[in-house]
Design a protein around this motif. Structure first.
Motif, PDB file in Angstrom:
ATOM      1  N   ILE A  67      -6.559   0.329   2.255  1.00  0.00           N
ATOM      2  CA  ILE A  67      -6.292  -0.480   3.299  1.00  0.00           C
ATOM      3  C   ILE A  67      -6.241   0.215   4.630  1.00  0.00           C
ATOM      4  CG2 ILE A  67      -4.517  -2.173   4.033  1.00  0.00           C
ATOM      5  CD1 ILE A  67      -3.360  -1.731   0.998  1.00  0.00           C
ATOM      6  N   TYR A  68      -7.110  -0.473   5.599  1.00  0.00           N
ATOM      7  CA  TYR A  68      -7.294   0.147   6.811  1.00  0.00           C
ATOM      8  C   TYR A  68      -6.477  -0.758   7.970  1.00  0.00           C
ATOM      9  CZ  TYR A  68     -10.731   3.280   5.366  1.00  0.00           C
ATOM     10  OH  TYR A  68     -11.320   4.480   4.439  1.00  0.00           O
ATOM     11  N   THR A  69      -5.393  -0.145   8.798  1.00  0.00           N
ATOM     12  CA  THR A  69      -4.905  -1.091   9.719  1.00  0.00           C
ATOM     13  C   THR A  69      -5.006  -0.396  11.058  1.00  0.00           C
ATOM     14  OG1 THR A  69      -2.667   0.316   9.554  1.00  0.00           O
ATOM     15  CG2 THR A  69      -2.864  -1.768   8.315  1.00  0.00           C
ATOM     16  N   ALA A  70      -4.416  -0.715  12.052  1.00  0.00           N
ATOM     17  CA  ALA A  70      -4.797   0.038  13.268  1.00  0.00           C
ATOM     18  C   ALA A  70      -4.494   1.417  13.383  1.00  0.00           C
ATOM     19  CB  ALA A  70      -4.088  -0.737  14.506  1.00  0.00           C
ATOM     20  N   ASP A  71      -3.230   1.791  12.845  1.00  0.00           N
ATOM     21  CA  ASP A  71      -2.709   2.866  12.754  1.00  0.00           C
ATOM     22  C   ASP A  71      -2.620   4.014  11.692  1.00  0.00           C
ATOM     23  OD1 ASP A  71      -0.855   1.363  11.700  1.00  0.00           O
ATOM     24  OD2 ASP A  71       0.747   2.164  12.630  1.00  0.00           O
ATOM     25  N   ARG A  72      -2.973   3.405  10.587  1.00  0.00           N
ATOM     26  CA  ARG A  72      -2.889   4.163   9.232  1.00  0.00           C
ATOM     27  C   ARG A  72      -3.883   3.679   8.228  1.00  0.00           C
ATOM     28  NH1 ARG A  72       3.575   4.513   7.981  1.00  0.00           N
ATOM     29  NH2 ARG A  72       3.960   6.073   9.595  1.00  0.00           N
ATOM     30  N   VAL A  73      -4.023   4.438   7.221  1.00  0.00           N
ATOM     31  CA  VAL A  73      -5.084   4.136   5.936  1.00  0.00           C
ATOM     32  C   VAL A  73      -4.001   4.225   4.869  1.00  0.00           C
ATOM     33  CG1 VAL A  73      -6.816   4.779   4.732  1.00  0.00           C
ATOM     34  CG2 VAL A  73      -6.809   5.167   7.131  1.00  0.00           C
ATOM     35  N   TYR A  74      -3.937   3.307   4.085  1.00  0.00           N
ATOM     36  CA  TYR A  74      -2.864   3.276   2.997  1.00  0.00           C
ATOM     37  C   TYR A  74      -3.940   3.071   1.621  1.00  0.00           C
ATOM     38  CZ  TYR A  74       0.454   1.622   6.444  1.00  0.00           C
ATOM     39  OH  TYR A  74       1.337   1.400   7.379  1.00  0.00           O
ATOM     40  N   GLU A  75      -3.493   3.333   0.558  1.00  0.00           N
ATOM     41  CA  GLU A  75      -3.981   3.265  -0.868  1.00  0.00           C
ATOM     42  C   GLU A  75      -3.360   2.115  -1.608  1.00  0.00           C
ATOM     43  OE1 GLU A  75      -5.489   5.857  -4.906  1.00  0.00           O
ATOM     44  OE2 GLU A  75      -4.476   7.081  -2.895  1.00  0.00           O
ATOM     45  N   THR A  76      -4.365   1.177  -2.239  1.00  0.00           N
ATOM     46  CA  THR A  76      -3.648   0.211  -3.220  1.00  0.00           C
ATOM     47  C   THR A  76      -4.510   0.682  -4.438  1.00  0.00           C
ATOM     48  OG1 THR A  76      -3.464  -2.079  -3.504  1.00  0.00           O
ATOM     49  CG2 THR A  76      -5.454  -1.330  -2.281  1.00  0.00           C
ATOM     50  N   PHE A  95     -10.507  -3.600   3.913  1.00  0.00           N
ATOM     51  CA  PHE A  95     -10.438  -2.827   2.685  1.00  0.00           C
ATOM     52  C   PHE A  95     -11.665  -2.301   2.163  1.00  0.00           C
ATOM     53  CE2 PHE A  95      -7.603  -6.826   2.635  1.00  0.00           C
ATOM     54  CZ  PHE A  95      -6.292  -6.323   2.339  1.00  0.00           C
ATOM     55  N   ASP A  96     -11.636  -0.814   1.758  1.00  0.00           N
ATOM     56  CA  ASP A  96     -12.585  -0.293   1.616  1.00  0.00           C
ATOM     57  C   ASP A  96     -12.450   0.622   0.304  1.00  0.00           C
ATOM     58  OD1 ASP A  96     -15.436   0.793   2.063  1.00  0.00           O
ATOM     59  OD2 ASP A  96     -14.353   2.649   2.394  1.00  0.00           O
ATOM     60  N   THR A  97     -13.545   0.744  -0.709  1.00  0.00           N
ATOM     61  CA  THR A  97     -13.479   1.341  -2.065  1.00  0.00           C
ATOM     62  C   THR A  97     -14.292   2.624  -1.752  1.00  0.00           C
ATOM     63  OG1 THR A  97     -12.947  -0.718  -3.226  1.00  0.00           O
ATOM     64  CG2 THR A  97     -14.007   1.275  -4.340  1.00  0.00           C
ATOM     65  N   THR A  98     -13.754   3.832  -2.017  1.00  0.00           N
ATOM     66  CA  THR A  98     -14.620   4.985  -1.998  1.00  0.00           C
ATOM     67  C   THR A  98     -13.963   5.871  -3.042  1.00  0.00           C
ATOM     68  OG1 THR A  98     -14.639   5.269   0.358  1.00  0.00           O
ATOM     69  CG2 THR A  98     -15.129   7.267  -0.652  1.00  0.00           C
ATOM     70  N   ASP A  99     -15.075   6.337  -4.189  1.00  0.00           N
ATOM     71  CA  ASP A  99     -14.713   7.083  -5.187  1.00  0.00           C
ATOM     72  C   ASP A  99     -13.796   6.621  -6.037  1.00  0.00           C
ATOM     73  OD1 ASP A  99     -16.385   9.180  -4.429  1.00  0.00           O
ATOM     74  OD2 ASP A  99     -14.838  10.342  -3.253  1.00  0.00           O
ATOM     75  N   ARG A 100     -13.952   5.342  -6.203  1.00  0.00           N
ATOM     76  CA  ARG A 100     -13.044   4.393  -7.346  1.00  0.00           C
ATOM     77  C   ARG A 100     -11.524   4.045  -6.748  1.00  0.00           C
ATOM     78  NH1 ARG A 100     -14.577   4.793 -13.371  1.00  0.00           N
ATOM     79  NH2 ARG A 100     -16.805   4.746 -13.187  1.00  0.00           N
ATOM     80  N   LYS A 101     -11.459   4.473  -5.698  1.00  0.00           N
ATOM     81  CA  LYS A 101     -10.356   4.079  -5.029  1.00  0.00           C
ATOM     82  C   LYS A 101     -10.333   3.123  -3.816  1.00  0.00           C
ATOM     83  CE  LYS A 101      -8.308   8.760  -5.985  1.00  0.00           C
ATOM     84  NZ  LYS A 101      -7.743  10.102  -5.112  1.00  0.00           N
ATOM     85  N   THR A 102      -9.189   2.234  -3.752  1.00  0.00           N
ATOM     86  CA  THR A 102      -9.359   1.204  -2.614  1.00  0.00           C
ATOM     87  C   THR A 102      -8.182   1.569  -1.621  1.00  0.00           C
ATOM     88  OG1 THR A 102     -10.056  -0.548  -4.164  1.00  0.00           O
ATOM     89  CG2 THR A 102      -9.079  -1.360  -2.277  1.00  0.00           C
ATOM     90  N   GLY A 150       0.936  -1.155   0.161  1.00  0.00           N
ATOM     91  CA  GLY A 150       0.232  -0.086   0.085  1.00  0.00           C
ATOM     92  C   GLY A 150       0.735   1.302   0.038  1.00  0.00           C
ATOM     93  N   ASN A 151       0.380   2.447  -0.457  1.00  0.00           N
ATOM     94  CA  ASN A 151       1.073   3.693  -0.670  1.00  0.00           C
ATOM     95  C   ASN A 151       0.487   4.578   0.525  1.00  0.00           C
ATOM     96  OD1 ASN A 151       1.997   5.773  -1.534  1.00  0.00           O
ATOM     97  ND2 ASN A 151       0.786   6.096  -3.525  1.00  0.00           N
ATOM     98  N   TYR A 152       1.444   4.999   1.135  1.00  0.00           N
ATOM     99  CA  TYR A 152       1.142   6.181   2.155  1.00  0.00           C
ATOM    100  C   TYR A 152       2.245   7.118   2.073  1.00  0.00           C
ATOM    101  CZ  TYR A 152       0.385   8.160   6.747  1.00  0.00           C
ATOM    102  OH  TYR A 152       0.336   9.101   7.743  1.00  0.00           O
ATOM    103  N   ASN A 153       1.672   8.469   1.842  1.00  0.00           N
ATOM    104  CA  ASN A 153       2.670   9.627   1.777  1.00  0.00           C
ATOM    105  C   ASN A 153       3.739   9.263   0.626  1.00  0.00           C
ATOM    106  OD1 ASN A 153       1.245  11.251   3.352  1.00  0.00           O
ATOM    107  ND2 ASN A 153       2.564  10.774   5.155  1.00  0.00           N
ATOM    108  N   GLY A 154       3.553   8.657  -0.395  1.00  0.00           N
ATOM    109  CA  GLY A 154       4.490   8.646  -1.836  1.00  0.00           C
ATOM    110  C   GLY A 154       5.332   7.326  -1.297  1.00  0.00           C
ATOM    111  N   GLU A 155       5.266   6.600  -0.385  1.00  0.00           N
ATOM    112  CA  GLU A 155       6.121   5.638  -0.038  1.00  0.00           C
ATOM    113  C   GLU A 155       5.131   4.100  -0.004  1.00  0.00           C
ATOM    114  OE1 GLU A 155       8.897   5.760   3.616  1.00  0.00           O
ATOM    115  OE2 GLU A 155       8.858   7.918   3.183  1.00  0.00           O
TER     116      GLU A 155
END
Length: 119
Positions: free
Chosen positions: A43-52, A34-41, A17-22
């Motif tokens: 990844i939810y963990t205990a401390d962060r939300v990543y994009e995939t 995992f959740d999809t909003t506005d055609r983006k997926t 997953g991508n978080y702040n460009g990393e």
């Protein structure tokens, strides 16, 4: 373009997953949902939300035979991260997750969830 994919690393399943460009390699056991909003997926963990860049149907296929289950059109949930489950009057269920969030389980997916949980 950042390539994000689900892959097997030995016996350990990870999702990137991508978080702040990393790019981060996340053990799927640490993923709450995992959740999809506005055609983006996301990844939810205990401390962060990543994009995939993966779609939910791809994740669902890759995570079959694990503790993940589709609970709505836009969410795949890790049932090991559920603290409690309650019913609504409309036939849906509400799961309280270990991070305190509440996830709504659509009526269409309630039987599958009950089967997966053995209830």
């Amino acid at each position: 373009m950042i390539v994000t994919q689900l892959r097997l690393m030995g016996k350990q399943k990870t999702v990137t997953g991508n978080y702040n460009g990393e790019i981060y390699f996340l053990d799927y056991k640490n993923v709450i949902y995992f959740d999809t909003t506005d055609r983006k997926t996301f990844i939810y963990t205990a401390d962060r939300v990543y994009e995939t860049s993966l779609k939910l149907y791809q994740l669902e296929d890759m995570l079959k035979d694990t503790s993940f289950i589709r609970v709505s059109k836009s969410m795949i949930l890790n049932i090991r991260k559920i603290n409690s489950i309650g019913h609504t009057f409309s036939g849906k269920m509400i799961a309280t997750l270990e991070n305190g969030e509440k996830a709504e389980i659509s009526r269409n997916y309630v039987p599958l969830l009950k089967e997966k949980l053995g209830i």
